[in-house]
Design an enzyme around this catalytic site. Structure first.
Site, PDB file in Angstrom:
ATOM      1  N   GLU A   1      45.434  32.991  38.978  1.00 25.19           N
ATOM      2  CA  GLU A   1      45.011  34.258  39.577  1.00 25.19           C
ATOM      3  C   GLU A   1      44.225  34.073  40.871  1.00 25.19           C
ATOM      4  OE1 GLU A   1      42.702  36.304  36.581  1.00 25.19           O
ATOM      5  OE2 GLU A   1      41.923  34.424  35.771  1.00 25.19           O
TER       6      GLU A   1
ATOM      7  N   ASP B   1      43.602  40.067  40.124  1.00 24.66           N
ATOM      8  CA  ASP B   1      42.764  39.043  40.747  1.00 24.66           C
ATOM      9  C   ASP B   1      43.553  38.235  41.769  1.00 24.66           C
ATOM     10  OD1 ASP B   1      40.069  39.204  39.791  1.00 24.66           O
ATOM     11  OD2 ASP B   1      40.792  38.619  37.827  1.00 24.66           O
TER      12      ASP B   1
ATOM     13  N   HIS C   1      36.788  40.438  29.702  1.00 28.15           N
ATOM     14  CA  HIS C   1      36.383  41.717  30.273  1.00 28.15           C
ATOM     15  C   HIS C   1      36.236  42.817  29.221  1.00 28.15           C
ATOM     16  CE1 HIS C   1      36.622  40.228  34.295  1.00 28.15           C
ATOM     17  NE2 HIS C   1      37.910  39.985  34.236  1.00 28.15           N
TER      18      HIS C   1
END
Length: 267
Positions: free
Chosen positions: A151, A177, A47
């Protein structure tokens, strides 16, 4: 500056390690984390803004600052995992691991035979770890950590199978998540009670399996809670959050912003 002991040895011995988290690809940013006293620094290639070149430069500067070197790869990019450990990463975190097969493929990409299929060219890794090529070959399978992110509900359902992968060193929980998955996309609640219960259960199962457990923490209180649950690699502190918070604080302290009706002169 931290000492020169091995990250894998610290975590396996039960010593908690806090890592800073870097999204910005300017290599000096992770170096600043290291020089500020963080014991480890994580580069986020999932990310964050890092490309391979910026990550390579950053790994060297983290080592120069005296901290341990961790990277998170994009989803299913096991080839990049191998490249990053060749360049000196001591630990790779792989997101969205939802099955034993995915965990095995990831972990085996990071281990030399007979444990895995990693190919040989660790010149930079051996240099940053202060080892000869022979020493690195002897030690790397135990010293280079493969952590699978847990996650999703699917990962929780497959957790026992994931933890059974012998080449996998541990797991790393992404509570944001995880909360999205547990709520079927209706809530982002990483600090909520349902997420906390799931995180506690994951840590317990990892410990029972003899694996390292890590987790992303969004507050200092969550760091303490996670350590009590059995987590040993704790991410706390994000570069973009630090800069945003410091900038807003500094701006709020100037005379100009305190006196909007004034002359516009700051001091």
């Amino acid at each position: 500056m931290t000492d020169k002991s091995i990250l894998a040895d610290k975590l396996r011995s039960g010593q908690p390690v806090v890592t800073g988290w870097c999204l910005l690809s300017a290599p000096m940013v992770p170096e600043l984390f290291a020089r500020a006293g963080y014991e480890a620094v994580t580069l986020d290639l999932q990310h964050g803004m890092f490309d391979f070149e910026a990550a390579v430069d950053s790994l060297g500067l983290i080592a120069l600052g005296g901290a341990h070197r961790i990277a998170r790869i994009p989803v299913a990019d096991n080839a990049l995992a191998g490249r990053l450990i060749d360049m000196g990463a001591e630990c790779i975190i792989a997101p969205m691991i939802n099955s034993r097969e995915e965990a095995e493929q990831f972990a085996r990409a990071m281990k030399y035979p007979p444990m895995g299929e990693r190919s040989w060219s660790p010149r930079r890794a051996a240099m940053l770890s202060g080892q000869t090529d022979h020493e690195y070959l002897t030690n790397s399978n135990s010293q280079t950590l493969a952590l699978a992110m847990i996650e999703t509900q699917e990962a929780i359902d497959a957790l026992d199978d994931i933890l059974s992968v012998p080449e996998l060193d541990g797991i790393f929980v992404g509570p944001s998540d995880l909360s999205l998955s547990l709520s079927r996309g209706t809530a982002l609640d990483p600090n909520g009670p349902e997420t906390a219960r799931a995180c506690a259960d994951i840590a317990s199962k990892a410990k029972a399996a003899g694996k390292i457990a890590g987790i992303f923490c969004l507050s200092a209180e969550k760091v303490e809670e996670a350590v009590a649950q059995g987590y040993r690699l704790l991410s706390y502190g994000i570069d973009t959050v630090f800069i945003d918070g410091a900038a807003r604080t500094a701006l709020g302290e100037t005379a100009w912003t305190k006196d909007k009706a004034g002359t516009g002169i700051g001091y």
